[in-house]
Design a protein around this motif. Structure first.
Motif, PDB file in Angstrom:
ATOM      1  N   ALA A  38       0.854  -1.192   0.000  1.00 11.24           N
ATOM      2  CA  ALA A  38       0.000   0.000   0.000  1.00 11.24           C
ATOM      3  C   ALA A  38       0.889   1.241   0.000  1.00 11.24           C
ATOM      4  CB  ALA A  38      -0.918   0.005   1.219  1.00 11.24           C
ATOM      5  N   SER A  39       0.443   2.290  -0.663  1.00 12.16           N
ATOM      6  CA  SER A  39       1.203   3.538  -0.721  1.00 12.16           C
ATOM      7  C   SER A  39       1.110   4.289   0.610  1.00 12.16           C
ATOM      8  CB  SER A  39       0.667   4.422  -1.835  1.00 12.16           C
ATOM      9  OG  SER A  39      -0.636   4.888  -1.498  1.00 12.16           O
ATOM     10  N   VAL A  40       2.000   5.250   0.787  1.00 17.18           N
ATOM     11  CA  VAL A  40       1.955   6.100   1.980  1.00 17.18           C
ATOM     12  C   VAL A  40       0.625   6.840   2.032  1.00 17.18           C
ATOM     13  CG1 VAL A  40       3.010   8.083   3.139  1.00 17.18           C
ATOM     14  CG2 VAL A  40       4.450   6.318   2.126  1.00 17.18           C
ATOM     15  N   GLY A  41       0.146   7.301   0.876  1.00 15.57           N
ATOM     16  CA  GLY A  41      -1.151   7.978   0.822  1.00 15.57           C
ATOM     17  C   GLY A  41      -2.283   7.076   1.276  1.00 15.57           C
ATOM     18  N   ALA A  42      -2.215   5.803   0.894  1.00 19.09           N
ATOM     19  CA  ALA A  42      -3.241   4.846   1.321  1.00 19.09           C
ATOM     20  C   ALA A  42      -3.169   4.617   2.829  1.00 19.09           C
ATOM     21  CB  ALA A  42      -3.074   3.521   0.576  1.00 19.09           C
ATOM     22  N   VAL A  43      -1.962   4.600   3.385  1.00 20.68           N
ATOM     23  CA  VAL A  43      -1.804   4.434   4.834  1.00 20.68           C
ATOM     24  C   VAL A  43      -2.432   5.621   5.553  1.00 20.68           C
ATOM     25  CG1 VAL A  43      -0.130   4.311   6.732  1.00 20.68           C
ATOM     26  CG2 VAL A  43       0.271   2.998   4.628  1.00 20.68           C
ATOM     27  N   ARG A  44      -2.106   6.818   5.106  1.00 22.57           N
ATOM     28  CA  ARG A  44      -2.673   8.021   5.733  1.00 22.57           C
ATOM     29  C   ARG A  44      -4.200   8.032   5.605  1.00 22.57           C
ATOM     30  NH1 ARG A  44       1.143  11.250   7.419  1.00 22.57           N
ATOM     31  NH2 ARG A  44       3.188  11.270   6.453  1.00 22.57           N
ATOM     32  N   GLY A  45      -4.692   7.671   4.428  1.00 19.53           N
ATOM     33  CA  GLY A  45      -6.134   7.630   4.205  1.00 19.53           C
ATOM     34  C   GLY A  45      -6.830   6.593   5.070  1.00 19.53           C
ATOM     35  N   ALA A  46      -6.212   5.441   5.252  1.00 20.49           N
ATOM     36  CA  ALA A  46      -6.803   4.391   6.080  1.00 20.49           C
ATOM     37  C   ALA A  46      -6.926   4.844   7.528  1.00 20.49           C
ATOM     38  CB  ALA A  46      -5.972   3.110   5.991  1.00 20.49           C
ATOM     39  N   VAL A  47      -5.895   5.504   8.020  1.00 21.94           N
ATOM     40  CA  VAL A  47      -5.940   6.015   9.402  1.00 21.94           C
ATOM     41  C   VAL A  47      -7.004   7.099   9.518  1.00 21.94           C
ATOM     42  CG1 VAL A  47      -4.644   7.258  11.190  1.00 21.94           C
ATOM     43  CG2 VAL A  47      -3.548   5.385   9.905  1.00 21.94           C
ATOM     44  N   LEU A  84      -0.906   7.547  13.102  1.00 18.68           N
ATOM     45  CA  LEU A  84      -1.850   7.751  14.205  1.00 18.68           C
ATOM     46  C   LEU A  84      -1.199   8.558  15.327  1.00 18.68           C
ATOM     47  CD1 LEU A  84      -4.559   7.056  15.680  1.00 18.68           C
ATOM     48  CD2 LEU A  84      -3.356   5.030  16.555  1.00 18.68           C
ATOM     49  N   LEU A  85       0.004   8.166  15.731  1.00 19.54           N
ATOM     50  CA  LEU A  85       0.699   8.867  16.809  1.00 19.54           C
ATOM     51  C   LEU A  85       1.064  10.294  16.407  1.00 19.54           C
ATOM     52  CD1 LEU A  85       2.984   5.939  18.005  1.00 19.54           C
ATOM     53  CD2 LEU A  85       1.039   6.918  19.261  1.00 19.54           C
ATOM     54  N   GLN A  86       1.454  10.485  15.146  1.00 17.99           N
ATOM     55  CA  GLN A  86       1.769  11.844  14.663  1.00 17.99           C
ATOM     56  C   GLN A  86       0.565  12.770  14.853  1.00 17.99           C
ATOM     57  OE1 GLN A  86       2.729  10.823  10.620  1.00 17.99           O
ATOM     58  NE2 GLN A  86       4.929  10.970  10.953  1.00 17.99           N
ATOM     59  N   GLY A  87      -0.601  12.265  14.562  1.00 21.31           N
ATOM     60  CA  GLY A  87      -1.805  13.075  14.669  1.00 21.31           C
ATOM     61  C   GLY A  87      -2.301  13.279  16.085  1.00 21.31           C
ATOM     62  N   HIS A  88      -1.775  12.494  17.014  1.00 17.73           N
ATOM     63  CA  HIS A  88      -2.223  12.575  18.409  1.00 17.73           C
ATOM     64  C   HIS A  88      -1.062  12.791  19.371  1.00 17.73           C
ATOM     65  CE1 HIS A  88      -5.646  10.632  16.449  1.00 17.73           C
ATOM     66  NE2 HIS A  88      -6.361  11.149  17.421  1.00 17.73           N
ATOM     67  N   VAL A  89       0.044  13.324  18.876  1.00 18.37           N
ATOM     68  CA  VAL A  89       1.220  13.486  19.716  1.00 18.37           C
ATOM     69  C   VAL A  89       0.934  14.365  20.931  1.00 18.37           C
ATOM     70  CG1 VAL A  89       2.287  15.446  18.514  1.00 18.37           C
ATOM     71  CG2 VAL A  89       3.725  13.724  19.612  1.00 18.37           C
ATOM     72  N   ALA A  90       0.009  15.290  20.809  1.00 20.73           N
ATOM     73  CA  ALA A  90      -0.329  16.159  21.947  1.00 20.73           C
ATOM     74  C   ALA A  90      -0.967  15.381  23.094  1.00 20.73           C
ATOM     75  CB  ALA A  90      -1.265  17.279  21.491  1.00 20.73           C
ATOM     76  N   MET A  91      -1.507  14.210  22.806  1.00 16.46           N
ATOM     77  CA  MET A  91      -2.119  13.385  23.849  1.00 16.46           C
ATOM     78  C   MET A  91      -1.092  12.536  24.606  1.00 16.46           C
ATOM     79  SD  MET A  91      -5.481  11.905  21.860  1.00 16.46           S
ATOM     80  CE  MET A  91      -6.199  11.088  23.281  1.00 16.46           C
ATOM     81  N   LEU A  92       0.093  12.390  24.034  1.00 15.35           N
ATOM     82  CA  LEU A  92       1.085  11.512  24.642  1.00 15.35           C
ATOM     83  C   LEU A  92       1.626  12.090  25.938  1.00 15.35           C
ATOM     84  CD1 LEU A  92       2.994  10.345  21.450  1.00 15.35           C
ATOM     85  CD2 LEU A  92       1.301   9.071  22.791  1.00 15.35           C
ATOM     86  N   ARG A  93       2.020  11.189  26.817  1.00 17.30           N
ATOM     87  CA  ARG A  93       2.530  11.554  28.138  1.00 17.30           C
ATOM     88  C   ARG A  93       3.949  11.011  28.292  1.00 17.30           C
ATOM     89  NH1 ARG A  93      -2.715   8.725  30.521  1.00 17.30           N
ATOM     90  NH2 ARG A  93      -4.273  10.239  29.854  1.00 17.30           N
ATOM     91  N   GLY A  94       4.626  11.476  29.300  1.00 12.25           N
ATOM     92  CA  GLY A  94       5.991  11.016  29.551  1.00 12.25           C
ATOM     93  C   GLY A  94       6.101   9.512  29.688  1.00 12.25           C
TER      94      GLY A  94
END
Length: 156
Positions: A38-47, A84-94
């Motif tokens: 799958a392409s990178v675009g398909a990965v981003r779209g799936a997420v 997924l983590l890139q889009g939610h990095v603000a939710m991550l904790r130490g």
């Protein structure tokens, strides 16, 4: 909620993949990973599609989903976890640094290590302060002497 989202992402990635691309990527990237093609675009779209169908993930649901995606040694699944983590990095904790360290240990290829460090670990570390920042610095300092994590430490 996270299992249906993981299944949706996996099914989409498999459907979007092609054997030709899978073979080409396996040859280029390797690392003992499987490839759907799958392409990178398909990965981003799936997420993106999975998040639309399963909105409002909590921290625990988001990190569990990332872990589910990462649990199989399939390049596109692991890339989806990073997206997924890139889009939610603000939710991550130490304390998520432990999970991220395990992802880095299991990554096997620079094509997963580099975006995980640049787009997830580094922004997380930059946000931490106080005792969390001190603990994180100790962890990352330890990475520099670990052959598996040395590249990640150098990228920080």
């Amino acid at each position: 909620m996270t299992l249906p989202a993981a299944e949706l992402i996996d099914r989409t990635l498999q459907a979007e993949g092609t054997p030709v691309r899978a073979g080409s990527e396996a040859e280029r990237i390797g690392g003992g990973l499987r490839f759907y093609g799958a392409s990178v675009g398909a990965v981003r779209g799936a997420v993106r599609d999975a998040l639309r169908r399963h909105p409002g993930l909590t921290h625990d649901e988001m990190t569990a989903l990332a872990s589910l995606l990462w649990s199989e040694p399939v390049f596109e699944r692991r890339l989806a976890a990073i997206v997924l983590l890139q889009g939610h990095v603000a939710m991550l904790r130490g304390n998520d640094l432990t999970r991220l360290e395990q992802f880095l240990r299991d990554a096997r290829v620079d094509e997963l290590v580099d975006p995980l460090v640049a787009d997830v670990v580094r922004p997380l570390l930059e946000r931490l302060d106080g005792a969390e920042a001190t603990r994180a610095r100790r962890i990352v300092h330890r990475w520099a002497s670990d052959p598996i994590l040395r590249r990640a430490a150098a990228l920080l």
